[in-house]
Design a protein around this motif. Structure first.
Motif, PDB file in Angstrom:
ATOM      1  N   GLU A 208      -5.794  -2.372   5.898  1.00  0.00           N
ATOM      2  CA  GLU A 208      -4.382  -2.030   6.126  1.00  0.00           C
ATOM      3  C   GLU A 208      -3.434  -3.180   5.759  1.00  0.00           C
ATOM      4  OE1 GLU A 208      -0.741  -0.931   8.016  1.00  0.00           O
ATOM      5  OE2 GLU A 208      -2.041  -2.360   9.070  1.00  0.00           O
ATOM      6  N   LEU A 211      -3.508  -3.955   2.000  1.00  0.00           N
ATOM      7  CA  LEU A 211      -2.709  -3.004   1.226  1.00  0.00           C
ATOM      8  C   LEU A 211      -1.220  -3.319   1.356  1.00  0.00           C
ATOM      9  CD1 LEU A 211      -3.653  -0.731  -0.501  1.00  0.00           C
ATOM     10  CD2 LEU A 211      -3.642   0.777   1.493  1.00  0.00           C
ATOM     11  N   ARG A 212      -0.818  -3.704   2.567  1.00  0.00           N
ATOM     12  CA  ARG A 212       0.587  -4.028   2.777  1.00  0.00           C
ATOM     13  C   ARG A 212       0.987  -5.232   1.915  1.00  0.00           C
ATOM     14  NH1 ARG A 212       1.298  -5.765   8.023  1.00  0.00           N
ATOM     15  NH2 ARG A 212      -0.224  -4.250   8.761  1.00  0.00           N
ATOM     16  N   LEU A 215       1.549  -4.115  -1.485  1.00  0.00           N
ATOM     17  CA  LEU A 215       2.828  -3.387  -1.596  1.00  0.00           C
ATOM     18  C   LEU A 215       4.011  -4.352  -1.643  1.00  0.00           C
ATOM     19  CD1 LEU A 215       2.286  -0.394   0.843  1.00  0.00           C
ATOM     20  CD2 LEU A 215       2.816  -0.239  -1.583  1.00  0.00           C
ATOM     21  N   LEU A 222      -1.000   0.797  -8.835  1.00  0.00           N
ATOM     22  CA  LEU A 222      -2.122   0.352  -8.012  1.00  0.00           C
ATOM     23  C   LEU A 222      -3.404   0.730  -8.761  1.00  0.00           C
ATOM     24  CD1 LEU A 222      -3.426  -0.666  -5.338  1.00  0.00           C
ATOM     25  CD2 LEU A 222      -3.200   1.675  -4.475  1.00  0.00           C
ATOM     26  N   LEU A 253      -4.639   4.804   0.326  1.00  0.00           N
ATOM     27  CA  LEU A 253      -4.169   4.383  -1.000  1.00  0.00           C
ATOM     28  C   LEU A 253      -3.118   5.366  -1.526  1.00  0.00           C
ATOM     29  CD1 LEU A 253      -7.566   3.301  -2.604  1.00  0.00           C
ATOM     30  CD2 LEU A 253      -5.998   1.973  -1.211  1.00  0.00           C
ATOM     31  N   GLU A 255      -1.124   7.132   0.277  1.00  0.00           N
ATOM     32  CA  GLU A 255       0.102   7.020   1.074  1.00  0.00           C
ATOM     33  C   GLU A 255       0.993   5.855   0.638  1.00  0.00           C
ATOM     34  OE1 GLU A 255      -1.436   7.095   5.066  1.00  0.00           O
ATOM     35  OE2 GLU A 255      -1.440   9.297   5.139  1.00  0.00           O
ATOM     36  N   THR A 256       0.498   5.004  -0.242  1.00  0.00           N
ATOM     37  CA  THR A 256       1.375   3.980  -0.810  1.00  0.00           C
ATOM     38  C   THR A 256       2.416   4.630  -1.729  1.00  0.00           C
ATOM     39  OG1 THR A 256       0.008   3.644  -2.791  1.00  0.00           O
ATOM     40  CG2 THR A 256      -0.501   2.270  -0.869  1.00  0.00           C
ATOM     41  N   LEU A 258       2.242   4.934  -4.704  1.00  0.00           N
ATOM     42  CA  LEU A 258       2.301   4.230  -5.985  1.00  0.00           C
ATOM     43  C   LEU A 258       1.617   5.070  -7.067  1.00  0.00           C
ATOM     44  CD1 LEU A 258       1.246   0.681  -4.773  1.00  0.00           C
ATOM     45  CD2 LEU A 258       3.461   1.264  -5.785  1.00  0.00           C
ATOM     46  N   ARG A 260      -1.177   5.454  -9.443  1.00  0.00           N
ATOM     47  CA  ARG A 260      -2.467   4.835  -9.131  1.00  0.00           C
ATOM     48  C   ARG A 260      -3.616   5.432  -9.939  1.00  0.00           C
ATOM     49  NH1 ARG A 260      -0.449   8.074  -5.413  1.00  0.00           N
ATOM     50  NH2 ARG A 260      -1.664   9.892  -4.809  1.00  0.00           N
TER      51      ARG A 260
END
Ligand SMILES: [Zn+2]
Length: 284
Positions: A208, A211-212, A215, A222, A253, A255-256, A258, A260
């Motif tokens: 978590e 990933l932040r 971001l 990504l 992933l 939920e980013t 991005l 991807r």
């Protein structure tokens, strides 16, 4: 729309007793088709010029001519052609991501241990690193976050991307374990070693913030080195993720929000096809 790129040609090599075997791709493709996914041949064709974005000329020549020796990464008369096909999948997936279509490259050989000038750990060319370097050339993308979730440290990818401004690299991996690298973060590369026995809760707790931090870099893309040898039944490692863990990882992933894409790296347990299906259910 999401896309999966694969090609039966990549099942055309095998070393006796080697865990990185053709069934990994063929059985996974069958399962994904049965689940209603469409599998496409690569839309892009990788070239020698693409390889040189990440690799030294002598490395390309050595793979082409079989002029190397590594017991883990055996020579095969067709390996150069097959490795280019594997790279074509990664390039296609990166192109797709740039159009806003999440994508997965279901290919072999994997790539994340391949360095600028070396084969290693079942990897000949670094598919993900080449795809990321090529994505930069398109002009639509200037910053890439690269996440390596294979149980082994992505040492080849780190070597290629280290100190390059457009990239932030993060690897979560078991330690101690092959290749013995990635014990500390350096420059633009964040390394998160995990003790043997790490299970889903602890794994997700580390993923978590990782990933932040990716971001925070505000990437355009990504890119994921998707190894599934973190599974509890993997014969060559000792993390303890469950099949359902991969759906959660995939969803985190996604939920980013991005653009991807992911490329297959490791994963040697019999459940690999089911694991990949779960991952993609979250990732797409
Ligand atoms: Zn691995």
């Amino acid at each position: 729309m999401s896309r999966i790129f694969s090609d039966p040609a990549v099942t055309g090599y095998q070393a006796p007793g080697h865990p990185e075997a053709p069934w990994r791709v063929s059985r996974s493709a069958e399962r994904l088709k049965a689940a209603g996914h469409k599998i496409e041949p690569p839309a892009a064709a990788a070239t020698e010029a693409d390889l040189r974005l990440a690799h030294a000329e002598e490395h390309v020549t050595a793979v082409k001519t079989g002029g190397y020796f590594d017991a883990d990464t055996p020579p095969h008369p067709d390996i150069y052609r097959i490795a280019l096909t594997s790279l074509s999948g990664a390039l296609s997936a990166a192109d797709s991501a740039q159009k806003g279509e999440p994508a997965f490259s279901l290919m072999r050989p994997p790539g994340h241990h391949a360095g600028k000038n070396r084969i290693a750990g079942f990897c000949y060319f670094n598919n993900l690193a080449v795809a990321c370097l090529k994505a930069l050339q398109g002009g639509k993308c200037s910053r890439l976050a690269v996440l390596d979730i294979d149980v082994h440290h992505g040492d080849g990818t780190e070597e290629i991307l280290l100190g390059r401004e457009p990239f932030r690299f993060c690897s979560l991996h078991q330690s101690p374990l092959y290749p013995g690298a990635g014990l500390e973060s350096v420059d633009n590369c964040v390394n998160i070693p995990l003790p043997p026995g790490t299970a889903e809760d602890d794994y997700l707790r580390k993923l978590e913030p990782a990933l932040r931090s990716l971001l925070d870099f505000k990437p355009d893309i990504l890119a994921v080195s998707a190894g599934f040898d973190t599974f509890k039944e993997c014969p060559i490692a000792a993390l303890k993720l469950d099949i359902k863990s991969y759906r959660k990882i995939g969803r985190m992933l996604a939920e980013t929000n991005l653009n991807r894409f992911a490329v297959l790296e490791g994963g040697y347990a019999e459940a690999l096809p089911e694991i990949i299906e779960n991952f993609l259910d979250g990732f797409f």
